[in-house]
Write a protein that holds these residues in place. Structure first.
Motif, short mmCIF file in Angstrom:
data_model
loop_
_atom_site.label_atom_id
_atom_site.label_comp_id
_atom_site.label_asym_id
_atom_site.label_seq_id
_atom_site.Cartn_x
_atom_site.Cartn_y
_atom_site.Cartn_z
N GLY A 90 0.94 -1.36 0.03
CA GLY A 90 0.14 0.01 -0.20
C GLY A 90 0.89 0.90 0.13
N ARG A 91 2.02 1.15 0.18
CA ARG A 91 2.92 1.93 0.38
C ARG A 91 3.31 2.61 -0.66
NH1 ARG A 91 6.15 2.88 4.79
NH2 ARG A 91 7.72 1.56 3.44
N ASP A 92 4.93 0.97 -0.68
CA ASP A 92 6.21 0.71 -1.20
C ASP A 92 5.23 0.13 -2.50
OD1 ASP A 92 8.00 2.11 1.05
OD2 ASP A 92 7.24 0.69 1.79
N PHE A 93 4.86 -0.35 -2.81
CA PHE A 93 3.49 -1.63 -4.22
C PHE A 93 2.21 -1.33 -3.22
CE2 PHE A 93 5.01 -4.71 -0.37
CZ PHE A 93 4.02 -5.71 -0.62
N ALA A 94 2.14 -2.04 -4.78
CA ALA A 94 0.29 -1.81 -4.41
C ALA A 94 -0.65 -0.80 -4.20
CB ALA A 94 0.32 -3.05 -3.64
N VAL A 95 0.37 0.21 -4.58
CA VAL A 95 -0.47 1.57 -4.27
C VAL A 95 -2.06 2.36 -4.73
CG1 VAL A 95 -0.53 4.23 -4.46
CG2 VAL A 95 2.17 2.75 -4.12
N GLY A 96 -2.99 2.13 -3.53
CA GLY A 96 -3.79 2.25 -4.80
C GLY A 96 -4.95 1.24 -3.65
N ASP A 97 -4.07 -0.25 -3.83
CA ASP A 97 -5.16 -1.13 -3.38
C ASP A 97 -5.49 -1.07 -1.79
OD1 ASP A 97 -5.26 -3.66 -2.26
OD2 ASP A 97 -4.46 -5.08 -3.85
N GLN A 98 -6.90 -0.77 -1.57
CA GLN A 98 -7.24 -0.93 -0.22
C GLN A 98 -7.15 -1.85 1.18
OE1 GLN A 98 -11.86 0.21 -0.32
NE2 GLN A 98 -11.81 0.02 2.08
N LEU A 99 -7.57 -3.38 0.70
CA LEU A 99 -6.81 -4.33 0.80
C LEU A 99 -5.86 -4.30 1.35
CD1 LEU A 99 -7.58 -7.11 2.47
CD2 LEU A 99 -7.47 -8.17 0.35
N ALA A 100 -4.40 -4.23 0.07
CA ALA A 100 -3.55 -4.12 0.89
C ALA A 100 -2.74 -2.95 1.78
CB ALA A 100 -2.37 -3.18 -0.56
N SER A 101 -3.29 -1.92 1.63
CA SER A 101 -2.88 -0.88 2.50
C SER A 101 -3.58 -1.26 4.33
CB SER A 101 -4.17 0.13 1.98
OG SER A 101 -3.21 0.81 0.91
N GLN A 102 -5.06 -2.12 4.43
CA GLN A 102 -5.37 -2.16 5.57
C GLN A 102 -4.43 -2.94 6.45
OE1 GLN A 102 -9.45 -3.28 4.31
NE2 GLN A 102 -9.97 -1.62 5.29
N MET A 103 -4.19 -4.34 5.39
CA MET A 103 -2.94 -4.90 5.46
C MET A 103 -1.74 -5.32 6.00
SD MET A 103 -5.88 -7.50 5.94
CE MET A 103 -4.12 -9.45 6.17
N VAL A 104 -1.33 -3.79 5.75
CA VAL A 104 0.26 -3.76 6.13
C VAL A 104 1.13 -5.11 6.39
CG1 VAL A 104 -0.99 -1.28 7.13
CG2 VAL A 104 -0.07 -3.59 8.54
N ASN A 105 1.07 -5.78 5.11
CA ASN A 105 2.35 -6.18 5.01
C ASN A 105 3.53 -5.84 4.65
OD1 ASN A 105 -0.63 -8.25 4.10
ND2 ASN A 105 0.84 -9.49 4.25
N PHE A 106 4.76 -7.09 5.05
CA PHE A 106 5.97 -6.55 4.59
C PHE A 106 6.40 -7.62 3.79
CE2 PHE A 106 6.42 -4.36 8.63
CZ PHE A 106 6.84 -2.90 8.34
N VAL A 107 6.69 -7.32 2.50
CA VAL A 107 7.70 -8.03 1.38
C VAL A 107 9.24 -8.31 1.53
CG1 VAL A 107 8.28 -8.60 -0.89
CG2 VAL A 107 5.40 -8.22 -0.51
N TYR A 108 10.09 -8.69 1.08
CA TYR A 108 10.94 -8.64 1.52
C TYR A 108 11.91 -8.86 -0.09
CZ TYR A 108 10.16 -7.65 6.35
OH TYR A 108 9.59 -7.08 7.41
N ALA A 109 13.27 -8.50 0.00
CA ALA A 109 13.64 -8.69 -0.79
C ALA A 109 15.71 -8.88 -0.27
CB ALA A 109 14.19 -7.84 -2.12
N LEU A 110 15.97 -10.22 -0.66
CA LEU A 110 17.68 -10.36 -0.22
C LEU A 110 18.17 -10.42 -1.05
CD1 LEU A 110 15.77 -12.87 2.76
CD2 LEU A 110 16.22 -10.74 2.72
N GLY A 111 19.00 -10.13 -1.45
CA GLY A 111 20.19 -10.60 -2.51
C GLY A 111 21.82 -10.34 -1.75
N ASP A 112 22.15 -10.82 -3.40
CA ASP A 112 23.65 -10.79 -3.32
C ASP A 112 24.15 -9.79 -4.50
OD1 ASP A 112 26.93 -11.00 -4.11
OD2 ASP A 112 26.76 -12.90 -3.61
#
Length: 232
Positions: free
Chosen positions: A17-39
């Motif tokens: 809702g902030r960094d991705f899925a902007v404008g998606d009401q459910l995404a904003s309500q659920m406040v999920n974190f997604v993580y990117a891990l790499g080299d």
């Protein structure tokens, strides 16, 4: 397991809702974190729980010069890997596989639950046991089986960070009244996490607190679950 070189360790915490899925009401309500891990040197990265906007998440890491070469799933719930929830159809790992071809790493006990809910097939999944290591370039990510919220919930330990999904939050822990939940197994998992070094930084699956992360030492002191449930 060796610690990653800070200059090479690619890490992003992305809020729905902030960094991705902007404008998606459910995404904003659920406040999920997604993580990117790499080299950074090899350009390989994995996404942890890419739901709501998988294409947007791939775009975000590609803008950093990284390529998605795998997915780590903490557990099967739709707000983490896609599927149906509360009458909503949430995009997730099935949609991501339409964009990139990569393995989906899950805990072995979670496989039947993921297959029922996510729209992927068994040949697209890689089943793991606790203490398995997933390598991303030269980055080594240790998998920690923490059942309770779901049968195959798992956390990821890498580079002084613990990505905990819905097992442990900065305040409280995951629910144990949902299909596949087990309160006693949750107690055992939290007991295991209570032994994680105090200087490890906890990164949860949702932003249920003002802060987005905290050291395990501070979480053990402030999170009621360690006192009320574990008596620590």
């Amino acid at each position: 397991m060796s610690e990653p070189n800070d200059d090479r360790f690619y890490f992003r915490q992305l809020l729905s809702g902030r960094d991705f899925a902007v404008g998606d009401q459910l995404a904003s309500q659920m406040v999920n974190f997604v993580y990117a891990l790499g080299d950074r040197r090899t350009g390989d990265c994995v996404l942890v729980d890419p739901a709501y906007d998988p294409a947007g998440l791939v775009d975000a890491v590609e803008a950093d010069g990284m390529s998605v070469t795998g997915v780590l799933a903490t557990h099967y719930h739709a707000d983490h890997i896609g599927g149906s929830m509360m009458g909503y159809d949430i995009a997730g790992i099935a949609g991501l596989l339409e964009r990139v071809s990569c393995p989906i790493h899950v805990q072995r006990d979670e496989i039947p639950w993921v297959l029922r809910s996510s729209g992927v097939t068994e040949d697209q999944l890689v089943g793991h046991d606790s203490a398995d290591v997933v390598s991303v370039g030269d980055l080594e990510i240790q998998l920690v089986h923490t059942p309770g919220h779901t049968p195959g919930s798992q956390c990821f330990l890498v580079g002084g960070k613990l990505v905990s999904g819905d097992t442990l939050f900065l305040d409280g822990c995951g629910r144990t009244d949902l299909p596949g939940s087990d309160p006693q197994l949750m107690v055992e998992s939290l007991t295991r996490l209570a032994k994680v070094d105090d200087d490890i930084v906890l990164y949860p699956g949702h932003r249920y607190s003002i802060a987005s992360s905290a050291t395990m030492g501070s979480v053990k002191q402030s999170n009621y679950i360690f006192d009320q449930v574990l008596g620590t």
